[in-house]
Design a protein around this motif. Structure first.
Motif, PDB file in Angstrom:
ATOM      1  N   ALA B 166       0.834  -1.204   0.000  1.00 36.44           N
ATOM      2  CA  ALA B 166       0.000   0.000   0.000  1.00 36.44           C
ATOM      3  C   ALA B 166       0.871   1.257   0.000  1.00 36.44           C
ATOM      4  O   ALA B 166       0.508   2.272  -0.592  1.00 36.44           O
ATOM      5  N   TYR B 167       2.033   1.164   0.654  1.00 38.90           N
ATOM      6  CA  TYR B 167       2.955   2.307   0.685  1.00 38.90           C
ATOM      7  C   TYR B 167       3.417   2.656  -0.732  1.00 38.90           C
ATOM      8  O   TYR B 167       3.346   3.803  -1.163  1.00 38.90           O
ATOM      9  N   LYS B 168       3.864   1.633  -1.446  1.00 39.50           N
ATOM     10  CA  LYS B 168       4.373   1.829  -2.819  1.00 39.50           C
ATOM     11  C   LYS B 168       3.317   2.474  -3.717  1.00 39.50           C
ATOM     12  O   LYS B 168       3.604   3.401  -4.476  1.00 39.50           O
ATOM     13  N   ALA B 169       2.107   1.938  -3.635  1.00 40.29           N
ATOM     14  CA  ALA B 169       1.036   2.434  -4.505  1.00 40.29           C
ATOM     15  C   ALA B 169       0.679   3.879  -4.154  1.00 40.29           C
ATOM     16  O   ALA B 169       0.522   4.724  -5.038  1.00 40.29           O
ATOM     17  N   THR B 170       0.587   4.162  -2.850  1.00 40.89           N
ATOM     18  CA  THR B 170       0.224   5.514  -2.408  1.00 40.89           C
ATOM     19  C   THR B 170       1.309   6.508  -2.806  1.00 40.89           C
ATOM     20  O   THR B 170       1.027   7.603  -3.308  1.00 40.89           O
ATOM     21  N   GLU B 171       2.556   6.101  -2.587  1.00 40.93           N
ATOM     22  CA  GLU B 171       3.687   6.979  -2.922  1.00 40.93           C
ATOM     23  C   GLU B 171       3.682   7.317  -4.413  1.00 40.93           C
ATOM     24  O   GLU B 171       3.917   8.459  -4.811  1.00 40.93           O
ATOM     25  N   ARG B 172       3.383   6.312  -5.216  1.00 36.96           N
ATOM     26  CA  ARG B 172       3.350   6.530  -6.659  1.00 36.96           C
ATOM     27  C   ARG B 172       2.284   7.576  -7.027  1.00 36.96           C
ATOM     28  O   ARG B 172       2.511   8.463  -7.849  1.00 36.96           O
ATOM     29  N   LEU B 173       1.122   7.488  -6.394  1.00 41.26           N
ATOM     30  CA  LEU B 173       0.045   8.448  -6.665  1.00 41.26           C
ATOM     31  C   LEU B 173       0.441   9.850  -6.197  1.00 41.26           C
ATOM     32  O   LEU B 173       0.153  10.841  -6.868  1.00 41.26           O
ATOM     33  N   ILE B 174       1.131   9.900  -5.060  1.00 43.64           N
ATOM     34  CA  ILE B 174       1.593  11.206  -4.546  1.00 43.64           C
ATOM     35  C   ILE B 174       2.603  11.806  -5.512  1.00 43.64           C
ATOM     36  O   ILE B 174       2.531  12.988  -5.867  1.00 43.64           O
ATOM     37  N   GLY B 199       0.173   1.211   5.548  1.00 44.17           N
ATOM     38  CA  GLY B 199       1.076   1.573   4.454  1.00 44.17           C
ATOM     39  C   GLY B 199       0.659   2.889   3.812  1.00 44.17           C
ATOM     40  O   GLY B 199       1.491   3.743   3.503  1.00 44.17           O
ATOM     41  N   TYR B 200      -0.635   3.038   3.611  1.00 40.43           N
ATOM     42  CA  TYR B 200      -1.205   4.258   3.030  1.00 40.43           C
ATOM     43  C   TYR B 200      -0.910   5.452   3.932  1.00 40.43           C
ATOM     44  O   TYR B 200      -0.410   6.491   3.484  1.00 40.43           O
ATOM     45  N   GLU B 201      -1.174   5.293   5.233  1.00 41.53           N
ATOM     46  CA  GLU B 201      -0.957   6.384   6.194  1.00 41.53           C
ATOM     47  C   GLU B 201       0.501   6.794   6.236  1.00 41.53           C
ATOM     48  O   GLU B 201       0.831   7.975   6.261  1.00 41.53           O
ATOM     49  N   LEU B 202       1.374   5.792   6.247  1.00 42.15           N
ATOM     50  CA  LEU B 202       2.801   6.048   6.348  1.00 42.15           C
ATOM     51  C   LEU B 202       3.301   6.838   5.143  1.00 42.15           C
ATOM     52  O   LEU B 202       4.091   7.775   5.283  1.00 42.15           O
ATOM     53  N   ALA B 203       2.803   6.483   3.953  1.00 43.49           N
ATOM     54  CA  ALA B 203       3.216   7.187   2.732  1.00 43.49           C
ATOM     55  C   ALA B 203       2.744   8.634   2.781  1.00 43.49           C
ATOM     56  O   ALA B 203       3.479   9.560   2.409  1.00 43.49           O
ATOM     57  N   LEU B 204       1.501   8.852   3.244  1.00 41.00           N
ATOM     58  CA  LEU B 204       0.998  10.224   3.374  1.00 41.00           C
ATOM     59  C   LEU B 204       1.903  11.005   4.329  1.00 41.00           C
ATOM     60  O   LEU B 204       2.338  12.120   4.035  1.00 41.00           O
ATOM     61  N   ASN B 205       2.165  10.381   5.466  1.00 38.02           N
ATOM     62  CA  ASN B 205       2.962  11.001   6.512  1.00 38.02           C
ATOM     63  C   ASN B 205       4.360  11.377   6.010  1.00 38.02           C
ATOM     64  O   ASN B 205       4.840  12.495   6.228  1.00 38.02           O
ATOM     65  N   ASP B 206       5.004  10.416   5.334  1.00 36.23           N
ATOM     66  CA  ASP B 206       6.359  10.658   4.826  1.00 36.23           C
ATOM     67  C   ASP B 206       6.388  11.790   3.800  1.00 36.23           C
ATOM     68  O   ASP B 206       7.443  12.331   3.483  1.00 36.23           O
ATOM     69  N   ASN B 207       5.226  12.078   3.230  1.00 34.36           N
ATOM     70  CA  ASN B 207       5.162  13.145   2.231  1.00 34.36           C
ATOM     71  C   ASN B 207       4.432  14.381   2.756  1.00 34.36           C
ATOM     72  O   ASN B 207       3.950  15.205   1.967  1.00 34.36           O
ATOM     73  N   ASN B 208       4.318  14.440   4.077  1.00 36.65           N
ATOM     74  CA  ASN B 208       3.701  15.604   4.725  1.00 36.65           C
ATOM     75  C   ASN B 208       2.279  15.904   4.242  1.00 36.65           C
ATOM     76  O   ASN B 208       1.885  17.054   4.111  1.00 36.65           O
ATOM     77  N   LEU B 209       1.545  14.832   3.958  1.00 37.39           N
ATOM     78  CA  LEU B 209       0.139  15.029   3.584  1.00 37.39           C
ATOM     79  C   LEU B 209      -0.744  14.637   4.761  1.00 37.39           C
ATOM     80  O   LEU B 209      -0.430  13.705   5.505  1.00 37.39           O
ATOM     81  N   GLU B 210      -1.861  15.360   4.902  1.00 35.38           N
ATOM     82  CA  GLU B 210      -2.742  15.049   6.023  1.00 35.38           C
ATOM     83  C   GLU B 210      -3.690  13.918   5.693  1.00 35.38           C
ATOM     84  O   GLU B 210      -4.163  13.782   4.561  1.00 35.38           O
ATOM     85  N   LEU B 211      -3.999  13.155   6.719  1.00 35.98           N
ATOM     86  CA  LEU B 211      -4.944  12.050   6.566  1.00 35.98           C
ATOM     87  C   LEU B 211      -6.361  12.624   6.624  1.00 35.98           C
ATOM     88  O   LEU B 211      -6.660  13.447   7.494  1.00 35.98           O
TER      89      LEU B 211
END
Lengths: 336, 336
Positions: B166-174, B199-211
């Motif tokens: 989920a991290y990989k997919a979310t990061e790609r969209l970001i 995984g989704y939350e972590l990717a948002l977090n690592d990219n400074n996006l809010e949940l």
């Protein structure tokens, strides 16, 4: 008070033991059970007026209450059949165990032998070829064929009317002005194949169109799922080269191959080639253009198969049944 | 001369009897067998230097050499796992019997009880919830969980790294510029769901996006296949209304629902909404635009599960295994 017949599960619940324990008591199988446990189970049986049913009888006679279902491949049609078959069998306390022959006849026969050695109560098989040679020892238990009939056999069969299905689809394409219709067929050994071809031929004949063997393709490789998709793909490449205006793909896997070929060749379905497939799925609605198919009543097939196999296990006679299919017209062949 | 180990099938062939007969001889089970038949089988065993393997040992110990596989729904992912699991088990003379719990926990537990009563050799289960309560009597045989882990349990598990997926997919969209990403999740009770969310939350977090909880949807209904598709469909309708630019659908059924909603609302995938799904299939290649997904190694999962369950049956210890997933980027989210 509930009116429904008490089940093994109800007995287990009341006796506060597992279903396995109840079946062990009924089966007089496990000497490790304490007298107290046996007493609890027998009291629960009495209280609920539980009639040891097929499950218990099966265990007592050394049978397993398992119905083996041997499918030929990963076609989603069989997954759908399985779901309703499961439900129908559960009503009779029968469990379904599935295995796949991957269109390999030797593997199929081994599976039958092995399930037989496991004392399954009955076998439902979608035979790899229409020439299933019934071994003497297979006659010990009921065998029902599903989807595909076996030639010269007394085995009961639940199937659809394949001639009618292919006839309807072909006629529809002819009515739309197509005079040449490519036909994608599975392996010629499979029971449904000649029937689907017959329906196609009959529709051409009734409309005074000539049969052209060059646009009829069989899936020669019978090595399971992937081979069928490949076969539909290669046949469609040829049909597109020949500018054949319409294609009838007689199963879901062949349809997948045909769509793949259209995609690769940048051919627009409907504008460049009209396609009718077999078997309905979510994807047919989602695809652009939405896909027209012969829909087989998979759910109903599973339900009827469950009832038939239960009757067979009880020692009753059953008649082979043919269900009707439905032609679902969507954008892939709507009149422009 | 062939180097491979002789199988039960080889013995049957040489002795000119069925596999069932060989197993009956090994099992000393059927008194109706003639001395001549027994002699033929034993001679063949000697000639081939056949070592009675798991199959025979299983029969001798009263076990059935059947591995029960309890799947939760009709997701094609499990059909794919089944195919390679079948192949792997066959190498060890184990047969796989499948049944579906349709995401119903009571049904799942009944299935385990019943398979246990049938003396299956082992059970592989994709548990309906992560809170599988192991009954005492289940401990008699090996249980392997597949795809979904069970919380606080010592049961071995074969699964994929869901956080990473989920991290990989979310990061790609970001990376593609999407700051709001709708998340379609299965039922929150299923073991994979919180991991995919993490995984989704972590990717948002690592990219400074809010949940934003308003664009995260769970499938509340857990009644099998149809309910999941519906859930993905309704969630996507809401996301499209909110003009959320990207959607991560964390299983195949949710993806189907999302695609259905886009189709109905005339939204173009990629132009109007970017989608990444889970699980690869033929349709992902055929669809326009071709669909990007997290591909789970279904084939490998089945193979590894077959080896693990064989080891467990032999009484060996096995370690839980997490396989990696692959992000397959196709047109549905390629850079414009």
């Amino acid at each position: 008070m509930t009116q429904r017949k008490p089940t093994l599960h109800d007995v287990a619940k009341l006796a506060e033991v597992s279903i396995a324990t109840v079946s062990n008591v009924l089966n007089d199988k496990n000497n490790e059970l304490s007298d107290k446990t046996k007493e609890k189970v027998l009291t629960a049986i009495e209280k609920l007026n539980y009639a040891p049913n097929q499950f218990a009888r099966g265990l007592k006679t050394g049978q397993s209450n398992i119905v083996a279902f041997i499918v030929p491949d990963q076609n989603p049609f069989f997954t759908e059949v399985l779901t309703s078959l499961n439900d129908a069998c559960q009503q009779h306390n029968l469990q379904v165990a599935v295995a796949s022959s991957e269109e390999n006849e030797q593997r199929q026969n081994e599976l039958i032998d092995i399930f037989l050695a496991q004392n399954v109560s009955a076998i439902i098989v979608a035979p790899v070829t229409s020439q299933l040679a019934i071994k003497e020892e297979w006659k010990k238990i009921p065998i029902l064929t599903l989807d595909r009939e076996v030639a010269n056999s007394k085995l009961p069969c639940i199937s659809v009317n394949n001639e009618e299905a292919a006839y309807k689809a072909t006629e529809r394409l002819i009515n739309q002005g197509c005079k040449r219709i490519g036909l994608l067929l599975a392996n010629s050994d499979i029971g449904t194949t000649p029937r689907r071809r017959n329906g196609y031929e009959l529709a051409l004949n009734d409309n005074n169109l000539e049969l052209d063997e060059n646009i009829i393709f069989y899936s020669n490789l019978s090595q399971g799922t992937e081979a069928q998709v490949q076969s539909g793909y290669h046949a469609t490449l040829k049909l597109l080269q020949e500018k054949v205006p319409a294609i009838l793909a007689t199963n879901h896997l062949l349809l997948l191959g045909a769509l793949q070929a259209c995609k690769e060749m940048n051919k627009a379905i409907r504008e460049d080639v009209i396609i009718i497939g077999f078997d309905d799925s979510y994807w047919n609605e989602i695809f652009t253009p939405r896909l027209s198919v012969i829909s087989q009543p998979a759910k109903e097939i599973g339900e009827v198969a469950g009832e038939m196999i239960h009757d067979l296990i009880k020692g009753e006679r059953v008649k082979s049944t043919k269900l009707a299919t439905q032609l679902i017209i969507r954008d892939s062949c709507s009149f422009l």
